[in-house]
Scaffold this motif. Structure first.
Motif, short mmCIF file in Angstrom:
data_model
loop_
_atom_site.label_atom_id
_atom_site.label_comp_id
_atom_site.label_asym_id
_atom_site.label_seq_id
_atom_site.Cartn_x
_atom_site.Cartn_y
_atom_site.Cartn_z
N SER A 105 9.31 -7.35 4.21
CA SER A 105 8.52 -7.62 2.64
C SER A 105 7.47 -7.57 2.52
O SER A 105 6.65 -7.30 2.03
N ILE A 106 6.90 -8.85 3.02
CA ILE A 106 5.43 -9.50 3.23
C ILE A 106 4.52 -8.88 3.77
O ILE A 106 3.42 -8.31 3.56
N ARG A 109 4.20 -5.15 2.96
CA ARG A 109 3.01 -5.22 1.52
C ARG A 109 1.98 -4.95 1.82
O ARG A 109 0.63 -4.26 0.84
N GLY A 110 1.46 -6.10 2.39
CA GLY A 110 0.09 -5.92 3.66
C GLY A 110 -0.12 -4.77 4.03
O GLY A 110 -1.14 -4.52 3.48
N GLU A 112 1.04 -1.30 2.86
CA GLU A 112 1.10 -0.45 2.16
C GLU A 112 -0.16 -1.12 0.65
O GLU A 112 -0.66 0.05 0.08
N SER A 113 -1.11 -2.08 1.18
CA SER A 113 -2.02 -2.65 -0.23
C SER A 113 -3.26 -1.83 0.34
O SER A 113 -4.00 -1.68 -0.58
N HIS A 164 0.24 -13.23 1.86
CA HIS A 164 -0.50 -11.67 1.93
C HIS A 164 -2.00 -11.23 2.44
O HIS A 164 -2.14 -10.66 3.13
N GLN A 168 -3.48 -9.46 5.18
CA GLN A 168 -4.82 -8.84 5.48
C GLN A 168 -6.04 -9.05 6.23
O GLN A 168 -6.39 -7.77 6.75
N GLN A 253 -6.91 -12.28 -1.28
CA GLN A 253 -6.86 -10.97 -0.89
C GLN A 253 -8.09 -10.45 -0.96
O GLN A 253 -8.49 -10.86 -1.26
#
Length: 268
Positions: A105-106, A109-110, A112-113, A164, A168, A253
């Motif tokens: 999930s981490i 999420r990265g 999809e960011s 995250h 990224q 981020q």
């Protein structure tokens, strides 16, 4: 009496569970507060190079040849991922199955960011894809810079890389970006204290012809390492100029400048 004993045992078990959860949360929060540079240095600190792993420069940038050590592949040969007729850049990825659901999930999420702030779209690998990111838990955190062709590794070690900011950071490497402190105009904004750098690691601060995309030097970039990066004596290796008190290298981020230069590079 039996009911009271049962209640007391249950209460103790719940309290113990809360205590463990609080400790775990505290530890997680402590790591979360670390900057991306600190997390990467910690994860790669004891990394040993072997024939199954690429050589690294800058702490987490993978290279194939020694000739790549002092060159930016994105300016020397081009490195952009293909843009499609709908204006989107679709980048296939494959995530190795050794991650837990929480770790997955981490990573997701990265990935999809990038969709909400650019024309970059990461999508799962499909049969027939001829180039993709292979996200694996290997020895440390690292990525190649830009598109390499075929399957290229993005290493997100389960021991220290799953945050995250680090996801990224490594994805931005894969998109074509280097570290902020290696920018061609670095010396106008950062003074490097070479005498404080770990012996043999001065090359991590070499300037290269980076893809700045007309954006200003960004102390808050997720690609900027912190003040004590690669220090051998707990003294600063980098100090901002002209104001040495400016905070830098603390990003968790992507910054606005990170997003702007990504969109300019891919003409989003």
């Amino acid at each position: 009496m039996l009911v009271f004993s049962w209640f007391l045992v249950t209460l103790l078990l719940v309290a113990s569970s809360w205590a463990k959860e609080e400790v775990a949360t505290t530890e997680e929060d402590t790591y979360r507060e670390l900057s991306v540079g600190e997390l990467l240095e910690r994860a790669n600190r004891d990394r040993t190079h072997d024939f199954n792993e690429p050589a690294l420069i800058g702490g987490d940038i993978a290279i194939k040849l020694e000739a790549d050590r002092n060159a930016d592949p994105c300016t020397s040969r081009g490195c952009l991922w293909q843009k499609w007729s709908d204006g989107k850049v679709y980048i296939p990825y494959f995530i190795a199955n050794h991650y837990s659901s929480r770790e997955m999930s981490i990573i997701i999420r990265g990935l999809e960011s990038f969709s909400s702030i650019s024309c970059i779209r990461f999508r799962p690998y499909q049969d027939g894809d001829y180039e993709w990111l292979s996200i694996e838990s290997r020895n440390g955190c690292y990525s190649y810079v830009g598109r390499q062709g075929g399957g290229q590794t993005v290493s997100l070690d389960r021991q220290g890389c799953l945050y995250h900011s680090t996801v990224q950071h490594e994805l931005l490497h894969a998109m074509g970006f280097n570290h902020e402190q290696t920018r061609s105009d670095r010396d106008n904004h950062i003074r490097v204290y070479w005498e404080n750098i770990i012996d043999g690691m001065a090359y991590n601060f070499d300037k290269i012809n980076t893809l700045n995309q007309g954006t200003p030097y960004d102390y808050n970039s997720v690609m900027q390492y912190e003040r004590y990066a690669f220090s051998k004596n707990n003294r600063p290796t980098m100090v901002p100029i002209p104001d040495s008190n400016v905070s830098f290298g603390q990003a968790t981020q992507m910054s606005k400048n990170d997003i702007d230069r990504l969109n300019r590079l891919y003409d989003c």
